[in-house]
Design a protein around this motif. Sequence first.
Motif, PDB file in Angstrom:
ATOM      1  N   LEU A  35       0.844  -1.194   0.000  1.00  0.00           N
ATOM      2  CA  LEU A  35       0.000   0.000   0.000  1.00  0.00           C
ATOM      3  C   LEU A  35       0.878   1.243   0.000  1.00  0.00           C
ATOM      4  CD1 LEU A  35      -2.790   1.319   0.091  1.00  0.00           C
ATOM      5  CD2 LEU A  35      -2.667   1.197   2.586  1.00  0.00           C
ATOM      6  N   THR A  36       1.005   1.839  -1.153  1.00  0.00           N
ATOM      7  CA  THR A  36       1.727   3.103  -1.306  1.00  0.00           C
ATOM      8  C   THR A  36       0.792   4.073  -2.007  1.00  0.00           C
ATOM      9  OG1 THR A  36       2.606   2.539  -3.487  1.00  0.00           O
ATOM     10  CG2 THR A  36       3.937   1.886  -1.564  1.00  0.00           C
ATOM     11  N   PHE A  37       1.111   5.343  -1.933  1.00  0.00           N
ATOM     12  CA  PHE A  37       0.306   6.323  -2.660  1.00  0.00           C
ATOM     13  C   PHE A  37       0.343   6.009  -4.156  1.00  0.00           C
ATOM     14  CE2 PHE A  37      -0.706  10.457  -0.198  1.00  0.00           C
ATOM     15  CZ  PHE A  37      -1.313   9.720   0.814  1.00  0.00           C
ATOM     16  N   ASP A  38       1.506   5.616  -4.663  1.00  0.00           N
ATOM     17  CA  ASP A  38       1.611   5.315  -6.092  1.00  0.00           C
ATOM     18  C   ASP A  38       0.715   4.145  -6.485  1.00  0.00           C
ATOM     19  OD1 ASP A  38       3.418   7.383  -6.631  1.00  0.00           O
ATOM     20  OD2 ASP A  38       5.175   6.101  -6.270  1.00  0.00           O
TER      21      ASP A  38
ATOM     22  N   ILE B 245      -6.380   8.073 -10.051  1.00  0.00           N
ATOM     23  CA  ILE B 245      -6.345   9.466  -9.594  1.00  0.00           C
ATOM     24  C   ILE B 245      -4.898   9.911  -9.462  1.00  0.00           C
ATOM     25  CG2 ILE B 245      -8.583   9.374  -8.414  1.00  0.00           C
ATOM     26  CD1 ILE B 245      -7.105   8.948  -5.770  1.00  0.00           C
ATOM     27  N   THR B 246      -4.715  11.194  -9.335  1.00  0.00           N
ATOM     28  CA  THR B 246      -3.354  11.732  -9.199  1.00  0.00           C
ATOM     29  C   THR B 246      -2.890  11.644  -7.747  1.00  0.00           C
ATOM     30  OG1 THR B 246      -4.081  13.987  -8.723  1.00  0.00           O
ATOM     31  CG2 THR B 246      -3.798  13.374 -11.076  1.00  0.00           C
ATOM     32  N   LYS B 247      -1.578  11.691  -7.583  1.00  0.00           N
ATOM     33  CA  LYS B 247      -1.017  11.684  -6.242  1.00  0.00           C
ATOM     34  C   LYS B 247      -1.451  12.938  -5.478  1.00  0.00           C
ATOM     35  CE  LYS B 247       3.306  10.464  -4.006  1.00  0.00           C
ATOM     36  NZ  LYS B 247       4.723  10.116  -4.236  1.00  0.00           N
ATOM     37  N   GLY B 248      -1.512  14.066  -6.173  1.00  0.00           N
ATOM     38  CA  GLY B 248      -1.970  15.306  -5.554  1.00  0.00           C
ATOM     39  C   GLY B 248      -3.410  15.194  -5.075  1.00  0.00           C
ATOM     40  N   GLY B 249      -4.248  14.548  -5.883  1.00  0.00           N
ATOM     41  CA  GLY B 249      -5.639  14.352  -5.477  1.00  0.00           C
ATOM     42  C   GLY B 249      -5.749  13.466  -4.247  1.00  0.00           C
TER      43      GLY B 249
ATOM     44  N   TYR C 256      -4.598  15.448  -1.277  1.00  0.00           N
ATOM     45  CA  TYR C 256      -5.630  16.414  -0.905  1.00  0.00           C
ATOM     46  C   TYR C 256      -6.740  15.721  -0.100  1.00  0.00           C
ATOM     47  CZ  TYR C 256      -9.374  19.828  -1.223  1.00  0.00           C
ATOM     48  OH  TYR C 256     -10.383  20.713  -0.915  1.00  0.00           O
ATOM     49  N   CYS C 257      -7.064  14.503  -0.517  1.00  0.00           N
ATOM     50  CA  CYS C 257      -8.159  13.754   0.118  1.00  0.00           C
ATOM     51  C   CYS C 257      -7.752  13.192   1.484  1.00  0.00           C
ATOM     52  CB  CYS C 257      -8.574  12.630  -0.826  1.00  0.00           C
ATOM     53  SG  CYS C 257     -10.129  11.845  -0.448  1.00  0.00           S
ATOM     54  N   PHE C 258      -6.514  12.695   1.603  1.00  0.00           N
ATOM     55  CA  PHE C 258      -6.116  12.008   2.835  1.00  0.00           C
ATOM     56  C   PHE C 258      -4.923  12.635   3.556  1.00  0.00           C
ATOM     57  CE2 PHE C 258      -8.427   8.701   0.540  1.00  0.00           C
ATOM     58  CZ  PHE C 258      -9.302   8.294   1.522  1.00  0.00           C
ATOM     59  N   GLY C 259      -4.159  13.463   2.908  1.00  0.00           N
ATOM     60  CA  GLY C 259      -3.012  14.095   3.545  1.00  0.00           C
ATOM     61  C   GLY C 259      -1.763  13.259   3.424  1.00  0.00           C
ATOM     62  N   SER C 260      -1.627  12.267   4.271  1.00  0.00           N
ATOM     63  CA  SER C 260      -0.434  11.420   4.292  1.00  0.00           C
ATOM     64  C   SER C 260      -0.853   9.951   4.317  1.00  0.00           C
ATOM     65  CB  SER C 260       0.405  11.725   5.539  1.00  0.00           C
ATOM     66  OG  SER C 260      -0.300  11.300   6.699  1.00  0.00           O
ATOM     67  N   LYS C 261       0.134   9.082   4.166  1.00  0.00           N
ATOM     68  CA  LYS C 261      -0.160   7.651   4.233  1.00  0.00           C
ATOM     69  C   LYS C 261      -0.697   7.286   5.622  1.00  0.00           C
ATOM     70  CE  LYS C 261       1.690   3.049   3.512  1.00  0.00           C
ATOM     71  NZ  LYS C 261       2.860   2.241   3.170  1.00  0.00           N
ATOM     72  N   ASP C 262      -0.140   7.898   6.664  1.00  0.00           N
ATOM     73  CA  ASP C 262      -0.659   7.648   8.016  1.00  0.00           C
ATOM     74  C   ASP C 262      -2.129   8.043   8.114  1.00  0.00           C
ATOM     75  OD1 ASP C 262       1.625   6.558   9.069  1.00  0.00           O
ATOM     76  OD2 ASP C 262       2.203   8.331  10.211  1.00  0.00           O
ATOM     77  N   ASP C 263      -2.481   9.167   7.505  1.00  0.00           N
ATOM     78  CA  ASP C 263      -3.879   9.612   7.545  1.00  0.00           C
ATOM     79  C   ASP C 263      -4.776   8.669   6.745  1.00  0.00           C
ATOM     80  OD1 ASP C 263      -3.181  11.795   9.126  1.00  0.00           O
ATOM     81  OD2 ASP C 263      -2.906  13.119   7.391  1.00  0.00           O
ATOM     82  N   LEU C 264      -4.263   8.130   5.649  1.00  0.00           N
ATOM     83  CA  LEU C 264      -5.017   7.142   4.870  1.00  0.00           C
ATOM     84  C   LEU C 264      -5.254   5.893   5.717  1.00  0.00           C
ATOM     85  CD1 LEU C 264      -6.136   5.839   2.226  1.00  0.00           C
ATOM     86  CD2 LEU C 264      -3.772   5.170   1.732  1.00  0.00           C
ATOM     87  N   ILE C 265      -4.213   5.410   6.365  1.00  0.00           N
ATOM     88  CA  ILE C 265      -4.341   4.215   7.210  1.00  0.00           C
ATOM     89  C   ILE C 265      -5.298   4.501   8.368  1.00  0.00           C
ATOM     90  CG2 ILE C 265      -3.094   2.656   8.754  1.00  0.00           C
ATOM     91  CD1 ILE C 265      -0.679   2.984   6.820  1.00  0.00           C
ATOM     92  N   ALA C 266      -5.214   5.694   8.940  1.00  0.00           N
ATOM     93  CA  ALA C 266      -6.131   6.071  10.022  1.00  0.00           C
ATOM     94  C   ALA C 266      -7.567   6.077   9.521  1.00  0.00           C
ATOM     95  CB  ALA C 266      -5.761   7.440  10.589  1.00  0.00           C
TER      96      ALA C 266
END
Length: 177
Positions: A28-31, A39-43, A46-56
């Motif tokens: 699980l990486t942003f890429d 979707i783009t990495k920027g998108g 914008y939606c989750f902030g960081s990988k930690d925030d995505l996991i949260a």
Amino acid sequence: MGRPRSIDRDRVLDLAERIVREEGATALTFDSLCKAAGITKGGLQYCFGSKDDLIAAMADRWLKDFDAEIARHVPPDGNGVDQARSYVTVSARIDEASQTKMAGMLVSLLQSPEHMGKARGWYAEWLKRLEPGSEAERRARTAFFAAEGAFFLRSLGLVEMDQAGWDRVFDDILKLL
């Protein structure tokens, strides 16, 4: 001028869970998630902030669904013992893949003081419901801790247990209640 493209958070979270389930947490990486979601990495940032925030966000959604499932099994006038019984019953039904995914997310989140605080808050809420004022409430609290211990031991691969063994452990825990 067209409407800006919006990102469906739930779809992205579903895809993130699929990556973790099928390829493991390290995949699980942003890429990888951007590619899967188109979707783009920027998108995604914008939606989750960081990988930690995505996991949260993944963990928060899982816990919200878990809590909702528990609530469906508690009688309207249920007490702490009823809630503990529901907790153990629902915990027993979590499949091994979901356990591994959730434990992996929690372990990574607990490295962050902010996320550690959220986890502590979630457990504190549960323990408030299980104040040991009677023998039944003490057994309910013990059952809660036993269910959590079994969950983490199996999920983290510290004990090997097939489904039949898992069912027997949770049958024993339910007998406490």
